[in-house]
Design a protein around this motif. Structure first.
Motif, PDB file in Angstrom:
ATOM      1  N   TYR A 168       1.914  12.774  -3.586  1.00 33.52           N
ATOM      2  CA  TYR A 168       1.970  11.697  -2.596  1.00 33.52           C
ATOM      3  C   TYR A 168       3.268  11.428  -2.178  1.00 33.52           C
ATOM      4  CZ  TYR A 168      -2.908  10.799  -3.476  1.00 33.52           C
ATOM      5  OH  TYR A 168      -4.349  10.989  -3.708  1.00 33.52           O
ATOM      6  N   ASN A 204      -6.223   2.155   3.157  1.00 35.72           N
ATOM      7  CA  ASN A 204      -6.469   3.125   1.942  1.00 35.72           C
ATOM      8  C   ASN A 204      -5.314   4.212   2.198  1.00 35.72           C
ATOM      9  OD1 ASN A 204      -7.365   4.959   4.080  1.00 35.72           O
ATOM     10  ND2 ASN A 204      -9.307   4.122   3.907  1.00 35.72           N
ATOM     11  N   PHE A 205      -5.254   5.191   1.089  1.00 36.45           N
ATOM     12  CA  PHE A 205      -4.626   6.406   1.202  1.00 36.45           C
ATOM     13  C   PHE A 205      -4.452   7.328   2.348  1.00 36.45           C
ATOM     14  CE2 PHE A 205      -2.981   6.470  -3.561  1.00 36.45           C
ATOM     15  CZ  PHE A 205      -2.379   5.242  -3.444  1.00 36.45           C
ATOM     16  N   LYS A 263       0.903  -1.110   0.055  1.00 33.81           N
ATOM     17  CA  LYS A 263      -0.071   0.068  -0.073  1.00 33.81           C
ATOM     18  C   LYS A 263       0.917   1.331  -0.133  1.00 33.81           C
ATOM     19  CE  LYS A 263      -3.933   0.238   0.025  1.00 33.81           C
ATOM     20  NZ  LYS A 263      -4.916   0.305  -1.214  1.00 33.81           N
ATOM     21  N   SER A 287       1.955   6.484  -7.286  1.00 28.65           N
ATOM     22  CA  SER A 287       0.748   7.036  -7.857  1.00 28.65           C
ATOM     23  C   SER A 287       1.116   8.315  -8.795  1.00 28.65           C
ATOM     24  CB  SER A 287      -0.201   7.764  -6.687  1.00 28.65           C
ATOM     25  OG  SER A 287      -1.244   8.716  -7.313  1.00 28.65           O
ATOM     26  N   TYR A 344       1.032   4.060  -3.030  1.00 28.11           N
ATOM     27  CA  TYR A 344       0.909   5.597  -2.615  1.00 28.11           C
ATOM     28  C   TYR A 344       2.025   6.285  -3.297  1.00 28.11           C
ATOM     29  CZ  TYR A 344       0.711   9.653   0.255  1.00 28.11           C
ATOM     30  OH  TYR A 344       0.417  10.947   0.665  1.00 28.11           O
ATOM     31  N   VAL A 350      -2.490   5.831   4.775  1.00 29.13           N
ATOM     32  CA  VAL A 350      -1.161   5.968   4.604  1.00 29.13           C
ATOM     33  C   VAL A 350      -0.781   7.540   5.091  1.00 29.13           C
ATOM     34  CG1 VAL A 350       0.813   6.290   2.718  1.00 29.13           C
ATOM     35  CG2 VAL A 350      -0.986   4.500   2.670  1.00 29.13           C
ATOM     36  N   GLU A 351      -1.623   8.346   4.785  1.00 27.52           N
ATOM     37  CA  GLU A 351      -1.086   9.637   5.185  1.00 27.52           C
ATOM     38  C   GLU A 351      -1.258   9.922   6.741  1.00 27.52           C
ATOM     39  OE1 GLU A 351      -3.893  12.059   2.930  1.00 27.52           O
ATOM     40  OE2 GLU A 351      -2.566  11.892   1.067  1.00 27.52           O
TER      41      GLU A 351
END
Length: 327
Positions: free
Chosen positions: A243, A288-289, A231, A238, A235, A292-293
Motif C-alpha cells: 500500500y 474504503n481502501f 483513511k 497498513s 492506508y 484510496v486506490e
C-alpha cells in the motif's frame, strides 16, 4: 534519460586508467568499513589475485547493469516488482551507504580475526576526470553459503607445504568466498540495484518507502480534495507494505498541482471518473481502501484514452513518454 545517464557514467569510470581497491563492510560496530589488502602479483603481470577479482567484478557489472535489455526506473516504480534496475537516491533521511565517505586515512586493514564480523565485500573503482575523482562502489553481500565449512560439515584441503606437495592437511583459517556477483552499485548519492529485497532486509528500505508514501499523502492533503484524510493515513500505515509502495508515485504527475475546484469539475464531467467517488459537500469521502486506490489512479493518470477510437487503456506508457508540452 535515466538509463543513459547512469550507464554512461559507469562506462566512463570503467573505460580504463582507473584505480581499484577492495574493502570489507563490517557488521554493526564503530568501524563500518575496513581495507581488504589483496596480493597484487608482479607489476609486469596482469593475472595476480587482485587483478582476477577486479576483472570478475567488471564482468558482473557489464552483464547485470550495462546490457541493452535492462530497464532502469526510479524509486517511484517500487510498487512494480518486475525485473528492473532501480535507481534510489540517498538523502539526509535515508543514506545506508554514508559510511563509504569515511576518509581513507581513518580506515584500518581487515585481518583474519575480523572474519566473523564481515558483512559484505566492497569493490571501489576510482577514476579522475577533469581533476575530480569519480567513484563507483560495487557491493557484494556475503551469504552464509559463501562461508566454507561454517557448520563444520565440509572440509577444505591444502598441500602441507611446497616441500611436501603430496601431503595434504585441513585449511583451518577459512574465509568467505568472493563470487562474481554485484548486488548494489553506489554512484555518487545514488544506489543502483535490481535486488530490492536485499535493501528491504538489510538497509531499511521499507522505512524509506513509508516516509515517501507519507510525503505523497501530504501532497494530496494540500489539494484539500479529500474530506477524511485519516483513511489515507490508515492506508499507508497498513502492515501490507504494498500500500505504501502504491502511494509513492503520485507526486511526480501534474494532477497534484491542479486546484480542488478543477479536479471536482473533472470528477463530475469526465466519463471515466463520474460516479466513482462519493462526493460529500465540496470534497471526496473515501469509504474504503478501494476508494484510496482509485484516488491514486486519478493522481497518477493511470488510464489513457485514444482520441481516435475513444478506447480506454490501462497503461504505464507515461513512465517513458514525454508530454507534448514538455518537448
Amino acid at each position: 534519460m535515466l538509463k543513459e545517464r547512469i550507464t554512461e557514467k559507469i562506462k566512463e569510470v570503467l573505460r580504463g586508467g582507473y584505480g581499484f581497491d577492495v574493502y570489507i563492510a563490517m557488521k554493526d560496530g564503530e568501524e563500518r568499513i575496513k581495507r581488504f589488502v589483496l596480493e597484487e602479483g608482479r607489476p609486469t603481470e596482469h593475472d595476480g589475485f587482485k587483478d582476477r577479482i577486479r576483472n570478475s567484478i567488471v564482468d558482473a557489472i557489464n552483464e547485470k547493469f550495462l546490457s541493452e535489455d535492462r530497464q532502469y526506473v526510479t524509486e517511484d516504480a517500487l510498487a512494480d516488482e518486475q525485473d528492473r534496475i532501480f535507481v534510489i537516491g540517498q538523502s539526509q533521511d535515508y543514506a545506508p551507504f554514508s559510511y563509504l565517505e569515511t576518509p581513507d586515512e581513518d580506515i584500518q586493514n581487515f585481518s583474519l580475526d575480523d572474519k566473523g564480523k564481515a558483512d559484505a565485500v566492497l569493490f571501489k573503482f576510482i577514476r579522475w576526470l577533469d581533476g575530480e575523482a569519480v567513484v563507483l562502489w560495487a557491493y557484494q553481500k556475503i551469504q552464509p553459503s559463501a562461508i566454507p565449512n561454517k557448520q563444520k560439515r565440509h572440509f577444505q584441503i591444502k598441500a602441507k607445504s611446497s616441500e611436501r606437495p603430496d601431503v595434504f592437511e585441513e585449511m583451518r583459517d577459512q574465509m568467505f568466498m568472493i563470487t562474481q556477483t554485484v548486488d548494489v552499485l553506489i554512484l555518487g548519492n545514488e544506489m543502483i540495484t535490481g535486488n530490492v529485497k536485499l535493501l528491504e532486509r538489510h538497509f531499511g528500505l521499507e522505512e524509506f518507502i513509508r516516509a515517501s508514501a507519507a510525503h505523497a499523502v501530504h501532497t494530496i492533503e494540500t489539494v484539500h480534495l479529500v474530506n477524511n484524510m485519516e483513511k489515507l493515513q490508515e492506508y499507508v500505515r497498513s502492515p501490507n507494505k504494498k500500500y505504501a509502495r502504491n502511494m509513492m508515485t503520485i507526486h511526480k504527475y501534474p494532477v497534484s498541482g491542479m486546484s480542488k475546484e478543477a479536479l471536482l469539475t473533472k470528477l463530475r464531467t469526465v466519463e471515466r471518473w463520474k460516479n466513482v467517488f462519493e462526493l460529500q459537500g465540496e470534497g471526496i469521502r473515501l469509504r474504503n481502501f478501494s476508494d484510496v486506490e482509485q484516488l491514486i489512479d486519478l493522481f497518477i493518470e493511470r488510464y489513457t484514452k485514444s482520441e481516435i477510437t475513444d478506447q480506454e487503456y490501462d497503461t504505464k506508457v507515461k513512465e517513458r513518454a514525454v508530454p507534448r508540452s514538455a518537448e
